[in-house]
Design a protein around this motif. Structure first.
Motif: not given
Length: 230
Positions: A1-11, A19-27
């Motif tokens: 699994m690539r590094e995972v990070r979720m930032t809540r209340n992004y908007i 903000l969902m970050e999965l490696g270099r993929t950001r959604v």
């Protein structure tokens, strides 16, 4: 699994956002609550959860045209947003908010493989935050979530099953599979294609087990995030 990070209340304007970050993929996943439902839900005592998905023109190495300029959504876009909506509804009690809709917008700002699985995993957390927001505002009385949900990609690269492929790995993979499952290990959706040669059943089972293991990791991370009040 690539590094995972979720930032809540992004908007801050959205009822729930991540903000969902999965490696270099950001959604960016943002949820909106609406006092309305599609025609097929009216009078049924049910609410609705639906999704829209898009990719920014420079989310990839070459600029892609905006679908709004083209005047229509592409087949891939429609397929992915329907997948996101189906997945989220599978862990939502729609009767908990009759005649209301939760809109989930998923916008890819950087794509490096796994955008649909990243969108589903991030959208779930954003939707749970939106549920909390509407409970706090008195619009709904109970949490409609019936379980946890995450998604991950699995592929076969040079004969070896691999979890969570980046774009380069996905491009060269012999088999491409996307898996959506809940926190009970039950499969909600599975999409798979053999690109170059037929897949043996034993290899498929290995890929599914690998995917479920990755989903379990993602769900544990989601639970940790959601245990903290925003």
């Amino acid at each position: 699994m690539r590094e995972v990070r979720m930032t809540r209340n992004y908007i801050p304007h959205a009822e729930g956002s991540v903000l969902m970050e999965l490696g270099r993929t950001r959604v960016v996943c943002a949820v909106t609550f609406e006092e309305n439902v599609p025609a097929h839900c009216k009078g049924t005592g049910s609410g609705w959860v639906t999704a829209e998905y898009s990719m920014l023109p420079r989310a990839t190495s070459e600029r892609s045209k905006r679908e709004a300029v083209l005047g229509r959504q592409g087949g891939r876009t429609m397929e992915i947003q329907r997948l996101i909506g189906r997945s989220l509804r599978a862990v939502t009690d729609l009767s908990a908010f009759p005649d209301r809709t939760f809109w989930v917008d998923c916008d890819v700002i950087e794509a490096d493989g796994g955008t649909r699985t990243a969108a589903i995993t991030g959208a779930y957390v954003a939707l749970r935050d939106a549920f909390r927001t509407m409970i706090d505002e008195g619009a709904i009385s109970t949490d409609p979530a019936t379980g946890h949900l995450a998604a991950v990609s699995v592929g076969v690269l040079n004969g070896v099953p691999c979890l969570d492929l980046c774009f380069e790995e996905d491009f060269h993979a012999e088999v491409d599979l996307n898996l959506v499952a809940n926190d009970s290990g039950e499969i909600i959706e599975i999409q798979g294609t053999s690109e170059r040669k037929a897949l043996k059943r034993a290899d498929l089972e290995t890929m599914v087990e690998m995917g479920l293991s990755g989903i379990s990791e993602l769900i544990e991370y989601q639970k940790t995030l959601l245990a903290d009040e925003a």
